[in-house]
Design a protein around this motif. Structure first.
Motif, PDB file in Angstrom:
ATOM      1  N   ALA A   1       0.902  -1.190  -0.024  1.00 53.26           N
ATOM      2  CA  ALA A   1       0.179  -0.110  -0.100  1.00 53.26           C
ATOM      3  C   ALA A   1       0.638   1.146   0.031  1.00 53.26           C
ATOM      4  O   ALA A   1       0.571   2.183  -0.613  1.00 53.26           O
ATOM      5  N   HIS A   2       2.059   1.261   0.888  1.00 56.81           N
ATOM      6  CA  HIS A   2       2.799   2.592   0.898  1.00 56.81           C
ATOM      7  C   HIS A   2       4.106   2.429   0.271  1.00 56.81           C
ATOM      8  O   HIS A   2       4.673   3.664   0.044  1.00 56.81           O
ATOM      9  N   ALA A   3       4.476   1.445  -0.502  1.00 55.72           N
ATOM     10  CA  ALA A   3       5.853   1.333  -1.233  1.00 55.72           C
ATOM     11  C   ALA A   3       6.824   2.048  -0.415  1.00 55.72           C
ATOM     12  O   ALA A   3       7.477   3.216  -1.069  1.00 55.72           O
ATOM     13  N   PRO A   4       7.038   1.852   0.625  1.00 61.05           N
ATOM     14  CA  PRO A   4       8.253   2.716   1.480  1.00 61.05           C
ATOM     15  C   PRO A   4       9.736   2.419   0.888  1.00 61.05           C
ATOM     16  O   PRO A   4       9.923   1.631   0.169  1.00 61.05           O
ATOM     17  N   ASP A   5      10.528   3.665   1.150  1.00 60.13           N
ATOM     18  CA  ASP A   5      11.821   3.613   0.870  1.00 60.13           C
ATOM     19  C   ASP A   5      12.659   2.504   1.695  1.00 60.13           C
ATOM     20  O   ASP A   5      13.656   1.754   1.243  1.00 60.13           O
ATOM     21  N   ILE A   6      12.231   2.381   2.856  1.00 55.53           N
ATOM     22  CA  ILE A   6      12.905   1.444   3.800  1.00 55.53           C
ATOM     23  C   ILE A   6      12.103   0.777   4.653  1.00 55.53           C
ATOM     24  O   ILE A   6      10.791   1.461   5.251  1.00 55.53           O
ATOM     25  N   VAL A   7      12.406  -0.415   5.007  1.00 56.21           N
ATOM     26  CA  VAL A   7      11.361  -1.196   5.973  1.00 56.21           C
ATOM     27  C   VAL A   7      12.328  -1.775   7.056  1.00 56.21           C
ATOM     28  O   VAL A   7      13.297  -2.087   6.690  1.00 56.21           O
ATOM     29  N   LEU A   8      12.046  -1.221   8.283  1.00 57.28           N
ATOM     30  CA  LEU A   8      12.710  -1.737   9.372  1.00 57.28           C
ATOM     31  C   LEU A   8      11.856  -2.982   9.995  1.00 57.28           C
ATOM     32  O   LEU A   8      10.725  -3.136  10.450  1.00 57.28           O
TER      33      LEU A   8
END
Length: 211
Positions: A47-54
């Motif tokens: 849904a969000h296509a983040p740049d980074i996933v923690l």
């Protein structure tokens, strides 16, 4: 500077709140979504296509390793940093093998997490200092790195900078098979068990800076 958009994945709300407070104070970082298990993480990732996933490892819904593999399968360019209480070298090696670009232990100082986010967002790989020390038992000195051919050192440098085999092949004008053959030779020469080992050896030899 573009904002680095971050997805937090941890099954403990108080941990996510701690991350959010830390990261929201940092210029250029923005937490855009949170998830408490592997299934919710995949939904938020899509849904969000983040740049980074923690990403935490020990969670319901398949766990962190499964979530990392699923995210990378969906987007080979996914930039995932595992943040875990597990400090054994095997966990960092497995995380990197699953497709993570970094590994930071939860006992690390907060600034190391911020540095890792910046490094991985820039296309590099990252290990927190305690994980680097944990893996140091298998590290090699500059003499062993020097045993590589110029082409092998070039490929090792690109791996340490976060490129996968296909990207390396395109960058160097080689076939994917040639790159994979070279990677096999590099691992054999250096006695590396995976990407985490290769990154550490490149860092300690001075090919790339440590975070």
């Amino acid at each position: 500077m573009d904002m680095i958009r971050i997805l937090l994945v941890d099954d403990h709300p108080i941990v996510r709140e701690g991350y959010r407070r830390l990261l929201d104070r940092q210029p250029g970082l923005s937490v855009v979504a949170e998830a408490g298990d592997g299934i919710a993480a995949l939904t938020a990732f899509a849904a969000h296509a983040p740049d980074i996933v923690l990403m935490d490892l020990s969670m319901p819904g398949g766990g962190g390793f499964t979530a990392v593999e699923a995210m990378v399968a969906r987007d080979p360019g996914a930039r995932i940093i595992v943040v875990s209480m597990h400090q054994g070298a095997i966990f960092a090696q497995k995380a990197m093998a699953a497709g993570a670009r970094g590994f930071v232990s939860k006992s690390s100082p907060p600034e190391e997490l911020v540095k890792a986010i910046t490094a991985v967002a820039a296309g590099r790989r990252a290990l927190s200092s305690d994980m680097a020390q944990e893996l140091a038992r298998t590290s090699l000195g500059t003499d062993e790195i020097a045993s590589l051919t110029p082409r092998e050192r070039e490929i090792l440098l690109l791996v340490a900078r976060g490129m996968n085999g296909r990207s390396i092949a395109r960058s160097l004008g080689l076939s994917s098979k040639t790159v994979q053959n070279n990677l096999s030779l590099i691992r054999a020469k250096l006695g590396a068990s995976g990407d985490a080992d290769l990154v550490l050896k490149a860092q300690r030899s001075g090919l790339v800076p440590a975070i």
